[in-house]
Motif scaffolding. Sequence first.
Motif, PDB file in Angstrom:
ATOM      1  N   ASP A 167     -34.000  -3.678 -21.789  1.00 55.12           N
ATOM      2  CA  ASP A 167     -33.441  -3.293 -23.099  1.00 55.12           C
ATOM      3  C   ASP A 167     -32.704  -1.944 -23.051  1.00 55.12           C
ATOM      4  O   ASP A 167     -32.898  -1.102 -23.936  1.00 55.12           O
ATOM      5  CB  ASP A 167     -34.551  -3.195 -24.173  1.00 55.12           C
ATOM      6  CG  ASP A 167     -35.394  -4.455 -24.282  1.00 55.12           C
ATOM      7  OD1 ASP A 167     -35.096  -5.461 -23.603  1.00 55.12           O
ATOM      8  OD2 ASP A 167     -36.380  -4.435 -25.055  1.00 55.12           O
ATOM      9  N   SER A 192     -33.141  -8.433 -21.936  1.00 53.88           N
ATOM     10  CA  SER A 192     -32.905  -8.117 -23.346  1.00 53.88           C
ATOM     11  C   SER A 192     -34.014  -8.725 -24.193  1.00 53.88           C
ATOM     12  O   SER A 192     -34.782  -9.563 -23.722  1.00 53.88           O
ATOM     13  CB  SER A 192     -31.589  -8.735 -23.836  1.00 53.88           C
ATOM     14  OG  SER A 192     -30.525  -8.543 -22.941  1.00 53.88           O
ATOM     15  N   LYS A 205     -34.507 -10.630 -28.056  1.00 55.00           N
ATOM     16  CA  LYS A 205     -33.756 -11.315 -29.115  1.00 55.00           C
ATOM     17  C   LYS A 205     -33.527 -10.433 -30.347  1.00 55.00           C
ATOM     18  O   LYS A 205     -32.432 -10.369 -30.889  1.00 55.00           O
ATOM     19  CB  LYS A 205     -34.546 -12.578 -29.492  1.00 55.00           C
ATOM     20  CG  LYS A 205     -33.931 -13.410 -30.570  1.00 55.00           C
ATOM     21  CD  LYS A 205     -32.869 -14.340 -30.003  1.00 55.00           C
ATOM     22  CE  LYS A 205     -32.295 -15.235 -31.090  1.00 55.00           C
ATOM     23  NZ  LYS A 205     -30.847 -15.223 -31.109  1.00 55.00           N
ATOM     24  N   PRO A 234     -27.869  -7.563 -26.879  1.00 53.38           N
ATOM     25  CA  PRO A 234     -28.270  -8.473 -25.805  1.00 53.38           C
ATOM     26  C   PRO A 234     -27.093  -9.212 -25.154  1.00 53.38           C
ATOM     27  O   PRO A 234     -27.019  -9.323 -23.931  1.00 53.38           O
ATOM     28  CB  PRO A 234     -29.210  -9.458 -26.513  1.00 53.38           C
ATOM     29  CG  PRO A 234     -29.780  -8.684 -27.639  1.00 53.38           C
ATOM     30  CD  PRO A 234     -28.695  -7.759 -28.094  1.00 53.38           C
ATOM     31  N   ILE A 240     -33.468 -13.133 -21.762  1.00 51.18           N
ATOM     32  CA  ILE A 240     -33.619 -12.647 -23.134  1.00 51.18           C
ATOM     33  C   ILE A 240     -34.897 -13.296 -23.637  1.00 51.18           C
ATOM     34  O   ILE A 240     -35.077 -14.505 -23.536  1.00 51.18           O
ATOM     35  CB  ILE A 240     -32.393 -12.966 -24.012  1.00 51.18           C
ATOM     36  CG1 ILE A 240     -32.656 -12.541 -25.468  1.00 51.18           C
ATOM     37  CG2 ILE A 240     -31.952 -14.442 -23.918  1.00 51.18           C
ATOM     38  CD1 ILE A 240     -31.409 -12.477 -26.326  1.00 51.18           C
TER      39      ILE A 240
END
Length: 421
Positions: A284, A346, A348, A355, A397
Amino acid sequence: MKTYVLSACLLFALQTMNAQNIANYDESKVPEFDLPDPLTTFSNDKIRTSASWKEQRRPELIDFFESQVYGKVPGTADAIAFEVVEESNTALNGLARRRQVKVTVRKNERTLSYLILLYLPKNIAKAPIFLGYNFHGNHTVINDPAIIISEAWSLNNESIGITNHMLTEESRGMRSSRWAVNKIIEAGYGLATIYYGEIDPDKNDFTDGLHSLFYTGDQKRPARDEWGAIGAWAWALSRAMDYLEKSAEVDRSKVIVFGHSRLGKAALWAGAMDERFAGVISNDSGCGGAALSKRKFGETVAQINKNFPYWFSENFKKYNNAEEDLIVDQHELLALIAPRPLYVASAKEDEWADPRGEFLSAYYATSVYSLFGKKGIPSNEMPPVNSPIQNTVAYHIRTGKHDVTEYDWEQYIKWAVEQFN
Ligand code: GCU
């Protein structure tokens, strides 16, 4: 004092929230932009071989990211010393060896020290390891009474009213959800972690931390093209690597640098610069990390430079609301890690970190990995949530918010074992 601390934190949180509220989260409003080709030099030469990538393209990209984005490190340390200040061979119920190593950087007669906390699997003579910063102190990573609690942040910052309230006994293990220490050890890996506040306190003040050691005369802050906080955090990861590569207990060819969010930005920059890192994991990391700046989705260059004016070089502010003037984008930061394994992840609900921009960045770095015969991200279509793509370049993700979770670590461990064992 307490009220002041609280209101400063609140003000900061409100400012960030405000920026997050006005950010663009609409894919249809992402501007059209030209993404620079990693395989075309600034003077328009085509890069066709891994050798010319290394000799021609990689150095000019490093130069650009150094002088315009993260800032250059002004010289080298005069001396670096390492001292094991605590150790045990029966940590984590006998499953691990624990080492606490004090790193002391000396420059211009001034010194700065920080602690590396190391857990190594008991049954492996030379373990591969994950190295990453933590946000709240080594003692928050796992509930282990032997972990030394840092004094750096509160000592340095009380004068301006910012204290890190987690540097306390009660906070032991408080961030253990972000560190799958037992899983890492079970997989035959070690973990090395450092409290980032010991390197450079995360605040808009250049009089303290690592930067101040490098000043000459009455200098108070770095020059325009010199390092911000991320540059300092990245540099200190390399000094930790100086220790790890000498340690008889670590497999120096398998040190994977990891970081979440701002510390993911630092991990990427460290991994890009320092080829001793065998792999890099960005969790992230968002704007100024893995995400493409030119998409202006979620956090933008102007917002990051406004909220954190000390993270990047002063030069980076030229690109506030002028991302089109950037002759690089973050996929080229990722490409600097090639051919070494790279994982971009990433979440959501972490739209602030974009993302899709993180995914596309990994996708567009792939051409450089291909040059080395390595497999990157094969298509520009994002995988569904919780369906990792794990090649030399990996991406997932996951469901949920901005965080590091058990799920993330399970993927990183699985991928590392595949890449490095
Ligand atoms: C803020 C900042 C991000 C950063 C994040 C973090 O949200 O805007 O760029 O990644 O903090 O470090 O948690």
